[in-house]
Design a protein around this motif. Structure first.
Motif, mmCIF file in Angstrom:
data_model
loop_
_atom_site.group_PDB
_atom_site.id
_atom_site.type_symbol
_atom_site.label_atom_id
_atom_site.label_comp_id
_atom_site.label_asym_id
_atom_site.label_seq_id
_atom_site.Cartn_x
_atom_site.Cartn_y
_atom_site.Cartn_z
ATOM 1 N N SER A 133 0.843 -1.197 0.000
ATOM 2 C CA SER A 133 0.000 0.000 0.000
ATOM 3 C C SER A 133 0.880 1.250 0.000
ATOM 4 C CB SER A 133 -0.908 0.003 1.231
ATOM 5 O OG SER A 133 -1.674 1.179 1.306
ATOM 6 N N THR A 134 0.780 2.056 -1.071
ATOM 7 C CA THR A 134 1.567 3.288 -1.148
ATOM 8 C C THR A 134 0.756 4.466 -0.601
ATOM 9 O OG1 THR A 134 0.811 3.822 -3.390
ATOM 10 C CG2 THR A 134 2.764 2.407 -3.180
ATOM 11 N N ILE A 135 1.466 5.538 -0.236
ATOM 12 C CA ILE A 135 0.785 6.686 0.361
ATOM 13 C C ILE A 135 1.298 8.027 -0.157
ATOM 14 C CG2 ILE A 135 2.390 6.876 2.315
ATOM 15 C CD1 ILE A 135 -1.451 7.374 2.423
ATOM 16 N N ASP A 136 2.429 8.040 -0.858
ATOM 17 C CA ASP A 136 3.088 9.304 -1.189
ATOM 18 C C ASP A 136 2.290 10.193 -2.141
ATOM 19 O OD1 ASP A 136 5.173 8.674 0.449
ATOM 20 O OD2 ASP A 136 6.621 8.258 -1.138
ATOM 21 N N THR A 137 1.286 9.648 -2.841
ATOM 22 C CA THR A 137 0.492 10.483 -3.752
ATOM 23 C C THR A 137 -0.762 11.036 -3.090
ATOM 24 O OG1 THR A 137 -0.693 8.538 -4.587
ATOM 25 C CG2 THR A 137 1.273 9.235 -5.794
ATOM 26 N N HIS A 138 -0.915 10.821 -1.800
ATOM 27 C CA HIS A 138 -2.141 11.257 -1.132
ATOM 28 C C HIS A 138 -2.178 12.776 -1.052
ATOM 29 C CE1 HIS A 138 -5.571 10.979 1.589
ATOM 30 N NE2 HIS A 138 -5.612 9.688 1.302
ATOM 31 N N HIS A 139 -3.420 13.310 -1.067
ATOM 32 C CA HIS A 139 -3.553 14.762 -0.918
ATOM 33 C C HIS A 139 -3.189 15.134 0.522
ATOM 34 C CE1 HIS A 139 -7.512 15.619 1.295
ATOM 35 N NE2 HIS A 139 -7.323 14.338 1.454
ATOM 36 N N LEU A 140 -2.804 16.307 0.871
ATOM 37 C CA LEU A 140 -3.096 17.495 0.090
ATOM 38 C C LEU A 140 -2.080 17.722 -1.029
ATOM 39 C CD1 LEU A 140 -3.991 19.802 3.077
ATOM 40 C CD2 LEU A 140 -5.586 18.780 1.464
ATOM 41 N N ASP A 141 -0.804 17.562 -0.741
ATOM 42 C CA ASP A 141 0.218 17.924 -1.710
ATOM 43 C C ASP A 141 1.125 16.774 -2.119
ATOM 44 O OD1 ASP A 141 -0.480 20.715 -1.848
ATOM 45 O OD2 ASP A 141 0.369 20.927 0.145
ATOM 46 N N GLY A 142 0.887 15.567 -1.593
ATOM 47 C CA GLY A 142 1.745 14.455 -1.933
ATOM 48 C C GLY A 142 3.145 14.611 -1.358
ATOM 49 N N PHE A 143 4.008 13.649 -1.689
ATOM 50 C CA PHE A 143 5.389 13.665 -1.196
ATOM 51 C C PHE A 143 6.302 13.152 -2.290
ATOM 52 C CE2 PHE A 143 8.928 11.191 0.632
ATOM 53 C CZ PHE A 143 9.593 12.185 1.332
ATOM 54 N N VAL A 144 7.372 13.904 -2.577
ATOM 55 C CA VAL A 144 8.392 13.479 -3.536
ATOM 56 C C VAL A 144 9.664 13.168 -2.757
ATOM 57 C CG1 VAL A 144 9.792 14.129 -5.517
ATOM 58 C CG2 VAL A 144 7.398 14.841 -5.400
ATOM 59 N N ASP A 145 10.114 11.928 -2.832
ATOM 60 C CA ASP A 145 11.297 11.491 -2.105
ATOM 61 C C ASP A 145 12.536 12.145 -2.718
ATOM 62 O OD1 ASP A 145 13.447 10.111 -0.999
ATOM 63 O OD2 ASP A 145 12.358 8.221 -0.912
#
Length: 319
Positions: A133-145
Motif C-alpha cells: 500500500s503506497t501513500i506518497d500520492t495522497h492529498h493534500l500535496d503528496g510527497f516526492v522522495d
C-alpha cells in the motif's frame, strides 16, 4: 481494463480496499451493534478468504499504523497478515522513533517500504499474495522522495511521477525473480481528493493495470479497453488473474465473461441510490463469523538506515 468509475461506498482508502477485495461497498450498519474493531466485516466472503482456502500465504505491507480506520482489523479478519510501521519498528527493521530521512507523507516513505517488500518477496512461501500500500500520492500535496527521485520536481504532479518510478522498479524486480509466472495488479484505492488540480468537467477514473494475468477467459486488447467498471469488478478479476475462474463476486462482474452492472443494468446514479438503501444481508456481514486463520508473519532482518535506496538517475533502470 478501462477506468474504474467511483460509486457510493468506495471513495476513500478503507472503502476502496473493501470494494476491491470483497465486491461490496463500505457502509456502517444502522445501530452498529454488530460492529467491533476486532471483527471488521468478519462474515463477508472476500478474495483473500478464497486465496487462503487455496493455500496462499498473504501479507499486507504499509508504512503507516494500519489500525487507522480499522484497516488492520479488516485484513486480519480475512486471512491477511499485516506488516505495518509499528510492526517494522517492533521487529527492528525500521528505527523508532522514525528518523527524518525515512519519513514520507504520513509515515514511512514509499521508497523504504518498497525496499522492505523487495527483501520479503523472495522469502514468501508459494503460492503467495503480497499487497503493498503506497501513500506518497495522497492529498493534500503528496510527497516526492528527494533521495529516490532527485530529478523529479517536488509538487503534487511530481509525487505521481516519483511513485510511478518506484512501482515500475518494484515490478521489474518481481519479474526478475519470477518472470511471467507472477501475476501483478496495480490499482488505485480511490480518486484523488486534491481540489483545483484537475481540469474541470472532465471524466476521471481510478487506475487499474494487470500484468501477466492468468485469466481463464480469452481476451484481446479490444475486448478490455473502454469498459465501464466499478471498484466491485476488481474482486472477480483478482481471482481470475491467478487462474481461479470467477465470473462474479459480490456486486462485481468479470468483464471478460459478462457486462458489468454499470454496463448492463444500472446507471451510476441508480447504483448509488441502491447502495444507500438498508440491506439485511449487508448488515449480516458485520456479525462475528467462525473463520479461523493461522496468520504467520514473515521474518525481517533489521535494516540500517544507510541501506535505503540509492539516488536514482534518469537512465538508471536497476531496482
Amino acid at each position: 481494463m478501462g477506468g474504474l468509475v467511483q460509486v457510493a461506498g468506495t471513495g476513500w482508502t478503507m472503502a476502496g480496499t473493501i470494494a476491491h477485495l470483497c465486491g461490496i461497498p463500505l457502509t456502517m450498519p444502522i445501530g452498529g451493534n454488530s460492529f467491533s474493531n476486532k471483527y471488521f466485516l468478519d462474515s463477508a466472503l472476500c478474495v483473500s478468504d478464497v486465496l487462503a482456502n487455496h493455500g496462499y500465504t498473504q501479507a499486507y505491507l504499509s508504512g503507516l499504523d494500519s489500525s487507522f480506520a480499522g484497516m488492520k482489523y479488516f485484513l486480519q479478519s480475512h486471512a491477511i497478515s499485516v506488516l505495518d510501521l509499528p510492526y517494522f519498528q517492533q521487529t527492528g527493521a525500521i528505527p523508532s522513533p522514525l528518523p527524518q530521512e525515512l519519513q514520507g507523507f504520513w509515515g514511512l516513505k514509499d521508497s523504504r517500504l518498497f525496499a522492505l517488500a523487495r527483501d520479503m518477496l523472495p522469502t514468501l512461501k508459494e503460492p503467495f499474495a503480497l499487497y503493498v500500500s503506497t501513500i506518497d500520492t495522497h492529498h493534500l500535496d503528496g510527497f516526492v522522495d528527494p533521495h529516490a527521485c532527485a530529478s523529479v520536481r517536488s509538487d503534487y504532479q511530481g509525487s505521481f511521477t516519483c511513485t510511478d518510478m518506484l512501482i515500475a522498479e518494484f515490478i521489474d524486480y518481481a519479474q526478475s525473480l519470477y518472470g511471467d509466472s507472477v501475476s501483478i495488479v496495480v490499482v488505485g484505492d480511490h480518486l484523488s481528493m486534491k481540489t483545483g488540480f484537475f481540469p474541470p468537467n472532465v471524466s476521471r477514473y481510478v487506475f487499474d493495470l494487470f500484468i501477466n494475468p492468468k485469466f481463464t477467459a480469452p481476451y484481446t486488447l479490444e475486448s478490455t479497453k473502454s469498459r465501464t467498471l466499478s471498484h466491485f469488478d476488481i474482486a472477480p478479476l483478482l481471482l481470475d488473474s491467478v487462474g481461479i475462474r470467477t465470473e462474479a463476486f459480490g456486486l462485481g462482474r468479470n468483464p471478460l465473461y459478462k457486462p458489468t452492472l454499470l454496463e448492463s443494468t444500472f446507471s451510476q446514479e441508480e447504483l448509488n441510490a441502491l447502495i444507500a438503501q438498508k440491506s439485511r444481508m449487508y448488515d449480516s456481514f458485520w456479525d462475528i463469523g467462525q473463520k479461523s486463520y493461522n496468520l504467520i508473519k514473515p521474518k525481517l532482518e533489521p535494516s540500517p538506515i544507510n541501506q535505503t535506496q540509492k539516488p536514482r538517475r534518469d537512465n538508471d533502470k536497476t531496482p
